[in-house]
Design an enzyme around this catalytic site. Structure first.
Site, short mmCIF file in Angstrom:
data_model
loop_
_atom_site.label_atom_id
_atom_site.label_comp_id
_atom_site.label_asym_id
_atom_site.label_seq_id
_atom_site.Cartn_x
_atom_site.Cartn_y
_atom_site.Cartn_z
CG HIS A 28 -80.41 16.86 -21.30
ND1 HIS A 28 -79.46 16.93 -20.31
CD2 HIS A 28 -81.33 15.99 -20.86
CE1 HIS A 28 -79.80 16.12 -19.34
NE2 HIS A 28 -80.93 15.52 -19.65
CG HIS A 82 -88.09 9.62 -15.76
ND1 HIS A 82 -88.68 10.82 -15.44
CD2 HIS A 82 -86.82 9.93 -16.13
CE1 HIS A 82 -87.81 11.80 -15.63
NE2 HIS A 82 -86.68 11.30 -16.06
CD GLU A 84 -85.01 13.59 -18.91
OE1 GLU A 84 -84.80 12.97 -17.86
OE2 GLU A 84 -84.27 14.51 -19.32
CG ASP A 86 -83.97 9.80 -21.43
OD1 ASP A 86 -84.99 10.36 -21.00
OD2 ASP A 86 -82.95 9.63 -20.73
CG HIS A 148 -83.77 13.48 -12.89
ND1 HIS A 148 -83.51 14.44 -13.84
CD2 HIS A 148 -84.08 12.37 -13.57
CE1 HIS A 148 -83.63 13.91 -15.05
NE2 HIS A 148 -83.96 12.65 -14.90
CG ASP A 167 -83.31 8.84 -15.48
OD1 ASP A 167 -82.94 7.85 -16.15
OD2 ASP A 167 -83.73 9.88 -16.00
CE1 TYR A 195 -77.90 9.50 -15.92
CE2 TYR A 195 -78.57 9.52 -13.62
CZ TYR A 195 -78.89 9.52 -14.96
OH TYR A 195 -80.21 9.56 -15.34
CG HIS A 228 -79.78 6.31 -18.70
ND1 HIS A 228 -80.05 6.39 -20.04
CD2 HIS A 228 -80.54 7.27 -18.12
CE1 HIS A 228 -80.92 7.35 -20.26
NE2 HIS A 228 -81.25 7.91 -19.11
#
Lengths: 401, 54
Positions: A28, A82, A84, A86, A148, A167, A195, A228
């Site tokens: 993104h 989370h 999101e 991914d 986040h 994250d 990051y 990640h």
């Protein structure tokens, strides 16, 4: 036939069942030069539990890794830390395949999952610090709103002192190794900083609060497993310390000069400013924007004390690449910077003022009114640029003792 | 009555609406919110809010 994808043992009862995305470079709009991983974990407690899932195209990889240790249908709980995509992109299909008894998310996660997937399936909302028993094990949820996303939370496995940190404390880094202690330290430091700069920087005041909250919980952390990149098993507090430093955003004697150019005039100005900064003892990074990605600029800003921005004026406006990076940086809300604008123009020359206004709106302390030059800078104009560099260097030396 | 914007997530507190989920009745000015009130979206505290301009 044995599948090529297997789960990786993290502790006796925790397995990594995520996916490795070796090819992604544009996450993104964030340049992921070393790819990334989407981490998911299985806890082999009495109640077998899956923590997070992976980006949708990697669903089969994850399911195969799960199947190497347990029948996926034996998973009773899924925890979504989370929303999101991914981490949740495979969730609807995994729910379909696994048929879990319960799916948990934070209160905001319940809403966000509904807004993403419009599923006809109950997701159980958990409160901050609520504990759920997995029989032989217990997990406690820690709300981490806006770290986040509004839905973000941590899951802490009490008996193993194991923090699934979503994250936070992660990085985009594809590797066959699963643990940070197996990887090059310089790369870890750089990718973790990148990051933080690109994902967490705007929420730095909340990061400081969260670190206090985690300290206040009085828990021991043996392992941190982010969503990640590698797992921190040997130095679990290393990232807590790095985050405390990055969140404080203490300026250092370092300047970042970002610019673009049409006929090399603004480049010549940037070079002269850079020479003045370096001569004044400041660590200087010149970042021409047709060679440097905005996410790399953000990384270099993380520990900088000054941001200088140069742009030619094109049709009464800032050059588009410069506007792109400035818009991106504005959203990241860097703190404690000084700065200045500069640029060459043909006739009207609005860009320098427009940049100065944007820097001021970002609460960057402006040093001087900016340097504007008609067409091609002569030696006097370059001397003015050099002198701006020296002034900024002197100011940084004064504030970054 | 003035609206206030959360500097963390961008949520706007509108006194005309209040914060029903947080037990704040419509018509409550920002100044009258309790000190421990937090942003309903991101959990930021009151001191993270600024008056909305423009």
């Amino acid at each position: 036939m044995k599948d090529t994808y297997e789960a990786i043992k993290v502790t006796d009862d925790i397995y990594w069942v995520g996916a490795i995305d070796w090819g992604i470079r544009d996450f993104h709009g964030y340049l992921t030069g070393r790819g990334t991983t989407y981490n998911a974990f299985v806890i082999l407690a009495d109640t077998i539990t899956l923590i997070d899932t992976v980006k949708a195209p990697f669903k089969q990889e994850m399911l195969a890794r799960i199947a190497s240790i347990v029948n996926p249908e034996d998973i009773s709980y899924i925890i979504s830390n989370h929303t999101e995509m991914d981490h949740s992109g495979s969730l609807p299909d995994v729910i379909e395949a696994v048929k879990p008894e319960k799916v948990f998310a934070s209160m905001n996660g319940v809403k966000a999952l509904a807004d993403h997937f419009h599923m006809d399936r109950e997701i159980i909302g958990v409160q901050d610090r609520e504990t759920v028993s997995l029989g032989s094990r217990n997990v406690t949820f820690v709300e981490t709103k806006m770290l986040h996303w509004p839905d973000s939370m941590f899951t802490y496995l009490t008996e193993e002192k194991f923090l699934f940190s979503s994250d936070a404390f992660g990085m985009h880094l594809a590797s066959s190794e699963r643990f940070a202690d197996q990887l090059d330290d310089g790369i870890l430091e750089y990718e973790a900083a990148k990051y933080y700069a690109n994902i967490l920087l705007p929420f730095s005041p909340l990061v400081t609060k969260l670190l206090d909250k985690v300290a206040g919980l009085g828990i021991t952390i043996n392992t941190i497993a982010p969503d990640h990149g590698p797992i921190w098993r040997k130095e679990p507090t290393r990232m807590l310390n790095s985050y405390a430093t990055w969140a404080a955003q203490e300026p250092t004697n370092k300047a970042v000069v970002v610019y673009d150019t049409m006929w090399e005039s603004t480049t010549a100005m940037a070079r002269a400013i850079g020479e003045g900064l370096a001569a004044g003892g400041t660590t200087t990074r010149l970042m021409p924007l047709r060679s440097c990605h905005r996410s790399d600029v953000a990384t270099d800003i993380l520990d900088a004390g000054a941001l200088l921005v140069g742009s030619p004026t094109i049709n009464n406006n800032i050059f588009p690449t410069v506007a792109d990076t400035l818009t991106y940086l504005k959203g990241l809300k860097p703190q404690n910077l000084i700065g200045a604008a500069f640029g060459s123009c043909g006739w009207s020359g609005e860009a320098v003022k427009q940049i100065s206004d944007m820097l001021a709106a970002m609460k960057i302390e402006l040093i001087g009114d900016g340097v504007k030059v008609k067409y091609v800078p002569d030696s006097a104009a370059l001397a003015q640029c050099y002198s701006l560099g020296e002034r900024i260097a002197a100011k940084l030396k004064e504030t970054c003792k | 009555m003035k609206k206030y914007v959360c500097l963390v997530c961008g949520y706007v507190y509108d006194p005309a609406v209040g914060d029903p989920d947080g037990g704040i009745a419509a018509g409550t000015p920002f100044e009258d919110l309790p000190d421990d009130w937090v942003c309903p979206v991101c959990g930021a505290s009151k001191d993270q809010f600024e008056e909305e301009t423009g």
